[in-house]
Design an enzyme around this catalytic site. Structure first.
Site, short mmCIF file in Angstrom:
data_model
loop_
_atom_site.label_atom_id
_atom_site.label_comp_id
_atom_site.label_asym_id
_atom_site.label_seq_id
_atom_site.Cartn_x
_atom_site.Cartn_y
_atom_site.Cartn_z
CG ASP A 103 -2.01 -0.92 1.29
OD1 ASP A 103 -2.12 -1.74 0.36
OD2 ASP A 103 -2.80 -0.86 2.25
CG HIS A 160 2.43 -8.73 0.89
ND1 HIS A 160 1.76 -9.81 1.40
CD2 HIS A 160 2.33 -7.75 1.82
CE1 HIS A 160 1.25 -9.50 2.60
NE2 HIS A 160 1.59 -8.25 2.87
CB SER A 263 10.97 3.28 4.43
OG SER A 263 12.16 3.75 3.83
#
Length: 298
Positions: A103, A160, A263
């Site tokens: 995200d 992921h 980050s």
């Protein structure tokens, strides 16, 4: 007499403005601040921890309805809250060769021009610098493709896999801890190749690719599912682990790592590997699992 072009003054003004915005980051003790933030974030302070998390959720409009544990008071530390898992079904994995691994927001993406990666207007950095001087690995991405994705404080902070991949190596690279927000990207040359980072190299059906976790100010640590916490301690030297004899294979959409505080993720792919989603554009918000690109059939 030659009259200077107004565009020149406008461009110079923007440059100076961006430099002034990031000047304090050159002066503050980023390492010390980050170490302190890491200790505070891992502290289990009961009601104080809950109060800090409650403030953070309100300040950054974190959607706790997506969390596997939506009750703020259930988190014993800020780190536990920050790395919270999503509830089952919160993200759908698109039927695509490559998906967004996080995200966040698209910082930049596109083709690598020879060995140059676009950071922001007026700023590029080389694949060789990003990969800590590994000439052989950098050559794999000559004229290739890149995507830089920024995770803001409100975002889900687990990372992921964009596609199936078999782990070949992981390299920790010490470095600066500049912020990685859009303003800093416009003001600090070679930002992502200067900051502390972890380079994860994978083999895939589409060839070798790397997924790089880039550290930043107040990012207390980075971790991967196969290694656990990588930093701290910050050892101050480049360290490489190889996994070619261990058969560590992760499926598309499977968790591979996480940030403790926000980050950026940078991905590099070989030439003629993929075609990016036409809906993608710089600064666009993205979600884990959405289509990033189609593979190119050679």
């Amino acid at each position: 007499m030659i009259t200077p072009c107004p565009f020149y003054f406008y461009t110079a003004e923007i440059y100076v403005r961006n430099q002034l915005k990031v000047l304090p980051q050159y002066l503050i003790p980023k390492q010390a601040i980050t170490a302190l933030a890491g200790k505070l974030a891992s502290a289990k302070a009961g009601k104080l921890t809950t109060a800090v998390i409650k403030w953070f959720v309100k300040r950054y409009q974190v959607n706790m309805a997506e969390a596997a544990e939506p009750n703020i008071a259930a988190y014993e530390s800020f780190n536990e809250f920050f790395t919270r898992p999503l509830k089952k079904g919160a993200r759908q994995i698109a039927k695509a060769d490559f998906i967004s691994p996080v995200d966040g927001a698209i910082s930049q993406f596109g083709n690598i021009e020879a060995d140059q990666i676009f950071q922001a207007k007026g700023h590029h950095y080389s694949t060789l610098a990003m990969l800590a001087g590994d000439k052989k690995l950098a050559a794999s991405f000559q004229h290739g493709h890149f995507a830089t994705l920024y995770l803001s404080p409100k975002d889900y902070h687990r990372i992921h896999m964009p596609c199936d991949g078999t782990l070949k190596s992981m390299t920790y690279v010490p470095g600066d801890l500049f912020s990685v927000n859009p303003t800093t990207a416009q003001g600090v040359p070679g930002l992502f190749a200067r900051n502390e980072r972890v380079i994860c190299e994978f083999d895939s059906a589409h060839g070798t690719f790397v997924l790089i976790l880039v550290g930043a100010t107040i990012v207390g640590s980075m971790a991967t599912v196969w290694h656990g916490m990588i930093n701290p301690p910050r050892v101050g030297r480049i360290t490489t682990w190889t996994y070619e004899n261990q058969s560590i294979t992760l499926k598309q959409g499977e968790e591979m790592g996480r940030f403790l505080l926000g980050s950026t993720v940078v991905m590099l792919f070989p030439e003629n590997t993929l075609s990016f989603n036409n809906a993608w554009k710089a600064a666009k918000s993205i979600k884990l699992g959405e289509k990033m690109a189609d593979g190119v059939i050679s």
